[in-house]
Design a protein around this motif. Structure first.
Motif, PDB file in Angstrom:
ATOM      1  N   UNK A   1       0.914  -1.109   0.079  1.00  0.00           N
ATOM      2  CA  UNK A   1      -0.136  -0.157  -0.056  1.00  0.00           C
ATOM      3  C   UNK A   1       0.827   1.223   0.099  1.00  0.00           C
ATOM      4  N   UNK A   2       0.348   2.306  -0.721  1.00  0.00           N
ATOM      5  CA  UNK A   2       1.305   3.452  -0.769  1.00  0.00           C
ATOM      6  C   UNK A   2       0.302   4.506  -0.131  1.00  0.00           C
ATOM      7  N   UNK A   3       0.673   4.852   1.318  1.00  0.00           N
ATOM      8  CA  UNK A   3      -0.121   5.807   1.986  1.00  0.00           C
ATOM      9  C   UNK A   3       0.190   7.160   1.432  1.00  0.00           C
ATOM     10  N   UNK A   4       1.248   7.447   0.737  1.00  0.00           N
ATOM     11  CA  UNK A   4       1.263   8.880   0.122  1.00  0.00           C
ATOM     12  C   UNK A   4       0.422   8.951  -0.962  1.00  0.00           C
ATOM     13  N   UNK A   5      -0.240   8.070  -1.511  1.00  0.00           N
ATOM     14  CA  UNK A   5      -1.447   8.424  -2.564  1.00  0.00           C
ATOM     15  C   UNK A   5      -2.615   8.084  -2.049  1.00  0.00           C
ATOM     16  N   UNK A   6      -2.857   7.695  -1.098  1.00  0.00           N
ATOM     17  CA  UNK A   6      -4.277   7.681  -0.503  1.00  0.00           C
ATOM     18  C   UNK A   6      -4.393   7.095   1.123  1.00  0.00           C
ATOM     19  N   UNK A   7      -5.473   7.523   1.758  1.00  0.00           N
ATOM     20  CA  UNK A   7      -5.732   7.100   3.038  1.00  0.00           C
ATOM     21  C   UNK A   7      -5.804   5.824   3.683  1.00  0.00           C
TER      22      UNK A   7
ATOM     23  N   UNK B   1      10.191   9.816   2.360  1.00  0.00           N
ATOM     24  CA  UNK B   1       8.741  10.382   2.007  1.00  0.00           C
ATOM     25  C   UNK B   1       8.966  11.796   1.773  1.00  0.00           C
ATOM     26  N   UNK B   2       8.331  11.897   0.650  1.00  0.00           N
ATOM     27  CA  UNK B   2       8.374  13.555   0.143  1.00  0.00           C
ATOM     28  C   UNK B   2       7.512  14.300   0.979  1.00  0.00           C
ATOM     29  N   UNK B   3       6.197  14.161   1.234  1.00  0.00           N
ATOM     30  CA  UNK B   3       5.399  14.914   2.089  1.00  0.00           C
ATOM     31  C   UNK B   3       5.296  14.468   3.351  1.00  0.00           C
ATOM     32  N   UNK B   4       6.299  14.700   4.179  1.00  0.00           N
ATOM     33  CA  UNK B   4       6.245  14.313   5.530  1.00  0.00           C
ATOM     34  C   UNK B   4       5.055  14.502   6.492  1.00  0.00           C
ATOM     35  N   UNK B   5       4.728  15.682   6.419  1.00  0.00           N
ATOM     36  CA  UNK B   5       3.499  15.984   7.227  1.00  0.00           C
ATOM     37  C   UNK B   5       2.347  15.422   6.781  1.00  0.00           C
ATOM     38  N   UNK B   6       2.044  15.144   5.460  1.00  0.00           N
ATOM     39  CA  UNK B   6       0.949  14.382   4.944  1.00  0.00           C
ATOM     40  C   UNK B   6       0.915  13.005   5.500  1.00  0.00           C
ATOM     41  N   UNK B   7       1.937  12.418   5.457  1.00  0.00           N
ATOM     42  CA  UNK B   7       2.153  10.861   5.871  1.00  0.00           C
ATOM     43  C   UNK B   7       2.049  10.748   7.461  1.00  0.00           C
ATOM     44  N   UNK B   8       2.463  11.597   8.027  1.00  0.00           N
ATOM     45  CA  UNK B   8       2.617  11.643   9.702  1.00  0.00           C
ATOM     46  C   UNK B   8       0.947  11.764  10.101  1.00  0.00           C
ATOM     47  N   UNK B   9       0.277  12.632   9.197  1.00  0.00           N
ATOM     48  CA  UNK B   9      -1.143  13.122   9.587  1.00  0.00           C
ATOM     49  C   UNK B   9      -2.102  11.585   9.195  1.00  0.00           C
ATOM     50  N   UNK B  10      -1.476  10.993   8.109  1.00  0.00           N
ATOM     51  CA  UNK B  10      -2.167  10.008   7.929  1.00  0.00           C
ATOM     52  C   UNK B  10      -2.045   8.691   8.935  1.00  0.00           C
TER      53      UNK B  10
END
Length: 201
Positions: A93-99, A117-126
C-alpha cells in the motif's frame, strides 16, 4: 520520492550484514518504548524486507508489515512462512497516494522510512489517523546531515523540527534521543540515528 522502483530492484539482495546490524539497533531501540505490547496491534510501516519487524514479532499480539514495494512484501511473506507465526499479515500500500482506511494499530513504527517520504506532514497525519487512542508512533531515522545532498532522500531530520510538525497534527508526549552513531551508514557518510516516540491521546 518514495523510491519504490529502487527498492523493487534490490529486494532480493537487500539483507546485507550492515543493514541487519542497523535493523537490530533500530528494533532494540523500539523495544525500549513498548508498554504492555503483548496485547497490542502493530504496523511495521515501510517495512522493506522486514528486518526490523521480524526482530519484534513476539512483542505484539499482531503485526502488519506494510510497504509500497511488491517485491519487498514477497520477501516478507517468505520469512513469515519460515517462522510459521499466525498473527502476522502483509499489505502492499502507498499511504502517500491515499488514506489507509479500515486499518488501525496501537503501535506504528518506521525505521529509516521517513527520509524516503516526500510529504512528511501528510504521511504523519495519515498515520495519526491509523493510530488508536493511546497509540504510539515510533520513528527511527537519521539526524540531519548537511554533508548529504540528494534528490532521492531527505538528508536526515532535526527531531525538534519534526516535533513541531507532529504537535501541529495532534501528537503529544513527544520525546526523542540519539541512539547510534556509525561510520559511512548514510549514503557513504558518517551519521547518527535518533528514535522519536509520539503518542495519540
Amino acid at each position: 520520492m518514495g523510491n519504490t522502483d529502487k527498492f523493487e530492484m534490490i529486494a532480493n539482495t537487500y539483507d546485507t550484514p550492515d543493514r541487519m546490524k542497523i535493523a537490530k539497533v533500530s528494533s532494540d531501540a523500539i523495544r525500549q518504548y513498548l508498554v504492555d505490547a503483548k496485547s497490542k496491534k502493530a504496523i511495521d510501516f515501510g517495512c522493506g524486507t522486514g528486518l526490523v519487524g521480524m526482530n519484534l514479532l513476539n512483542e505484539f499480539d499482531s503485526l502488519l508489515f506494510l510497504d509500497t514495494s511488491p517485491n519487498m512484501i514477497n520477501q516478507i511473506k517468505q520469512k513469515i512462512t519460515d517462522v510459521n507465526n499466525q498473527n502476522v499479515d502483509t499489505l502492499c500500500f502507498d499511504i502517500e497516494k491515499e488514506n489507509l482506511s479500515g486499518v488501525h494499530a496501537d503501535y506504528v513504527f518506521m525505521a529509516q522510512v521517513l527520509l524516503h517520504i516526500e510529504d512528511v506532514e501528510l504521511v504523519l497525519s495519515r498515520l495519526f489517523n491509523v493510530l488508536n487512542e493511546g497509540g504510539h508512533l515510533l520513528i527511527v531515522d537519521f539526524n540531519k546531515n548537511e554533508n548529504i545532498v540528494s534528490d532521492m532522500v531527505h538528508n536526515g531530520f532535526n527531531p525538534e523540527e519534526l516535533t513541531d510538525i507532529m504537535t501541529k497534527i495532534g501528537y503529544q508526549d513527544i520525546q526523542f534521543k540519539t541512539i547510534y552513531t556509525g561510520s559511512k551508514i548514510f549514503m557513504g557518510h558518517d551519521a547518527s540515528m535518533f528514535i522519536l516516540d509520539a503518542k495519540k491521546e
